[in-house]
Every structure is written in C-alpha cells, then in structure tokens.
Design an enzyme around this catalytic site. Sequence first.
Site, PDB file in Angstrom:
ATOM      1  N   ASP A  97      11.037  -2.197  -2.735  1.00  0.00           N
ATOM      2  CA  ASP A  97      11.136  -3.508  -2.080  1.00  0.00           C
ATOM      3  C   ASP A  97      12.591  -3.988  -2.081  1.00  0.00           C
ATOM      4  OD1 ASP A  97      10.776  -3.480  -4.811  1.00  0.00           O
ATOM      5  OD2 ASP A  97       9.572  -5.302  -4.916  1.00  0.00           O
ATOM      6  N   LYS A 145       8.646   2.881  -7.373  1.00  0.00           N
ATOM      7  CA  LYS A 145       8.034   1.596  -7.748  1.00  0.00           C
ATOM      8  C   LYS A 145       7.554   1.797  -9.188  1.00  0.00           C
ATOM      9  CE  LYS A 145       6.619  -2.512  -6.362  1.00  0.00           C
ATOM     10  NZ  LYS A 145       7.562  -3.626  -6.321  1.00  0.00           N
ATOM     11  N   ASP A 173      12.659   4.673   8.982  1.00  0.00           N
ATOM     12  CA  ASP A 173      12.557   3.935  10.251  1.00  0.00           C
ATOM     13  C   ASP A 173      13.430   2.685  10.226  1.00  0.00           C
ATOM     14  OD1 ASP A 173      10.971   5.701  11.538  1.00  0.00           O
ATOM     15  OD2 ASP A 173       9.246   4.368  11.791  1.00  0.00           O
ATOM     16  N   TYR A 225      -0.316  10.373   1.427  1.00  0.00           N
ATOM     17  CA  TYR A 225      -0.846  10.871   2.691  1.00  0.00           C
ATOM     18  C   TYR A 225      -1.791  12.048   2.499  1.00  0.00           C
ATOM     19  CZ  TYR A 225       2.794   8.077   4.989  1.00  0.00           C
ATOM     20  OH  TYR A 225       3.591   7.049   5.410  1.00  0.00           O
ATOM     21  N   ASP A 254       8.985   7.224   4.712  1.00  0.00           N
ATOM     22  CA  ASP A 254       8.525   6.994   6.088  1.00  0.00           C
ATOM     23  C   ASP A 254       9.019   5.619   6.560  1.00  0.00           C
ATOM     24  OD1 ASP A 254       7.185   7.049   8.464  1.00  0.00           O
ATOM     25  OD2 ASP A 254       5.177   7.167   7.621  1.00  0.00           O
TER      26      ASP A 254
END
Length: 366
Positions: free
Chosen positions: A226, A194, A254, A144, A250
């Site tokens: 994943d 990852k 959620d 970000y 993030d």
Amino acid sequence: MQTYKVAVLAGDGIGPEVMVEAIKVLDRVQAQFGFQLEFTEARVGGIAIDVDGRALPESTLKTCEAAEAILFGSVGGPKWESLPPNEQPERAALLPLRKHFQLFANLRPAICYPNLTHASPVKESLIPGGFDVLCVRELTGGLYFGQPKGTHMENGEAVAIDTMVYKQSEIERIAHIAFAAAAQRSGKVTSIDKANVLENGVLWRKTVTEISKQYPTVQLNHLYVDNAAMQLVRNPRGFDVILAENLFGDILSDEMAMITGSLGMLPSASLGTRELANGRFGLFEPSGGTAPDIAGKGIANPIAQILSAAMMLRYAFGQSAAADKIELAVRQAIDRGYRTGDIWSEGCSRVGTREMGDAVVSELGN
Ligand code: NAD
C-alpha cells in the site's frame, strides 16, 4: 560466430507492422556486434485461428521449442471477440505459451523519457529528467494459482476461496532475477510485501533478505504494497527495481506503466525456467495490444516492439552492449524530435511506423 535462434510471432493488428521495424533494428546490431540471429516466423493468435483453426498451432509451438527466444507481437481483435473465452487469441495463445515454457518472471520497465515528461500524469516538477523503473513480477505462483480455489455454498450463501501459496524456492528464483537485473542497473531493489498481515509476506521478506546477501553491490529495502503504491506516484525516481509477487506485481506494474504517460512504448519480458549459456529462454513482447483502431495505417509506434527486442538480447542472450545501444538509439531518436501520433506534441516531427524504425536504425550508425 555466435548464433541465436529466434521464433518470430508477429500476431495480429499492428503486430506485423511493428515487428518489421524491430527486425530491422536487430539486423543492424547483429552486424555491428558480431552475432547472428536466425529468425523463424510462425503464426499465432487470430491469424492462426483463421488459417490453422487454433490460436497456438502445434507447428508454432514446435518453432518456439526449437528456438532460444520468442519475439512476440500481440494478438486479438474485434474479429475474434465473439469466440468462446477459452478460444480467444490472448487466452488461447499467450496463456498456454506461459504455461508450456514455465515463464515465471515478468519484467516490465516503466520508462518516462526526459523529453516526454509532459505526457506523464505525474507533475513534471516531481520527475525532472524522467524515470526508469523495472518491475520484476512473479508470474506463476501466489493467489492466482494456489489451491484450494473455488466457490461453494455455505449456509445458503455463496462463499469464494482463493489461496495465496509461495514456496521458498519460488521466492528465491524470482529474487535472483531481480537482484541480477539491479546489479546491471543502479543497484537498488525495493521488495514489496504485506508482511504485517500475510504469512506469505513474512516468508517473502525473510527469503528476499537472505538472497540479497549474495549480491553485495545491490542495496535492498522493503515496502508494504500500500505504501509502495503511494510512493510510486509521489516519487517514481526513488525506485530502480521493484520486486513483487504475482498479484501485487500485476497492480503495481500497471500503475507504473500509466505514470510513464506513454503506454504504447513499453516493452516486457517473461523469462522461463530454461537456462541458456548467458541468459534465459523467454517471451519478449510489447505491453500494449493489437491497437485495432490504427492497424494497417502505418502509424503505430514501433518503439515497444524495438525495446522488447533489446530486452531479448539482454536477458536471453546476454548481449547487454547491443541492448544498451538500441535503448540509447531510441532515446536519441526521441531527442531529435521524431514522434509517432501517440506521443506527438507541438514542435515535433510526426512520423509513421517505418520512419520511426528508420530513425532508430539511423541512430545506431553503420
Ligand atoms: P491496445 O493496447 O491494443 O490499444 C489501446 C490504445 O492504445 C489504442 O488507442 C491504441 O491505438 C493505442 N496503442 C496501443 N499500442 C500502440 C502503439 N504501438 N502505437 C500507437 N498507439 C498504440 O488495447 P485494447 O484496445 O484494449 O486491445 C485491443 C486488442 O488487443 C484486443 O483484442 C485485446 O485483447 C488485445 N490485446 C492483446 C495483448 C497481447 O497480445 N499481449 C495485450 C493487450 C490487448
């Protein structure tokens, strides 16, 4: 007597309604645990735009600077949606606060209470007794914010670039937050990366493994993001603390909030670089927004705000026993069948915001 200064920024919509209940709960536990909270109220968000001309007035920022914690409601609503994006309440109040106080650690518990498992989209047979997972997300680094960033033209077509950057020290400080939190819970950290594809993932895994050696009572395991997304819906009870960088955190936080089935009940904490005697300066707020559809009706669920206040006691002031007591009182109020409209089901007592606050206070005892 130990005194803590708290900036109270209730904001818009249901913010002021649920804040009253959180303060009521705090008032009760401060008497019981022998500390004192000094509350200073300040305007933020839409109400501040209306009165002071901006979402985060200088005087509000000064109140926050003088405090040791910010207890935040939520900001925004239809009235301010037509303002330019940079002036809108959420962007113009929350983002500057995050930046000003370098709030690098976002803690979001996803709790599914034993009596509310029917509301979860996960099959009840997979979550007997509910679950309680804490997501610790890095908030100021990664994709970000990394440079270079932007869109340019190349051979007649647009090319967009985002860059994922993490310094070892940034990974170390968020890892410490996760391990310290896990040491107070079931003692398990699942670190997300990852590492099979990203250089950042390799550094993340190596650094987190190194930091884990300082926390011998905490068990560490690693998952690719994943796989973590799949395991969370298959067996949320297999997790205790999830540690993730900004983008992965993030998305996963959620997903975790959604599988609780009770979005309006989830608190959050954003902790900053300023260390206090027994914790860290931070901003504590419900995960949800201002709920304009029900604002002013006295029916909003105050539990997310009450649990945010409990997180403040635990993570800013080190008052874990008081925080535990509030969390237990919330569970007991639910066990007794008190429900606001958002979590109501057949056979339970439907109550308003004030009654739900009263039910929690009553569970706290005298
Ligand atoms: P929202 O979370 O406000 O509402 C979504 C749904 O959940 C609504 O039906 C609402 O009634 C319900 N809900 C939320 N909290 C509840 C509670 N405590 N009790 C009972 N029901 C509850 O999300 P939205 O509708 O997308 O956003 C509304 C406004 O809030 C927008 O202006 C948005 O920008 C703002 N917002 C602010 C924050 C923040 O201040 N951090 C976060 C999210 C949204």
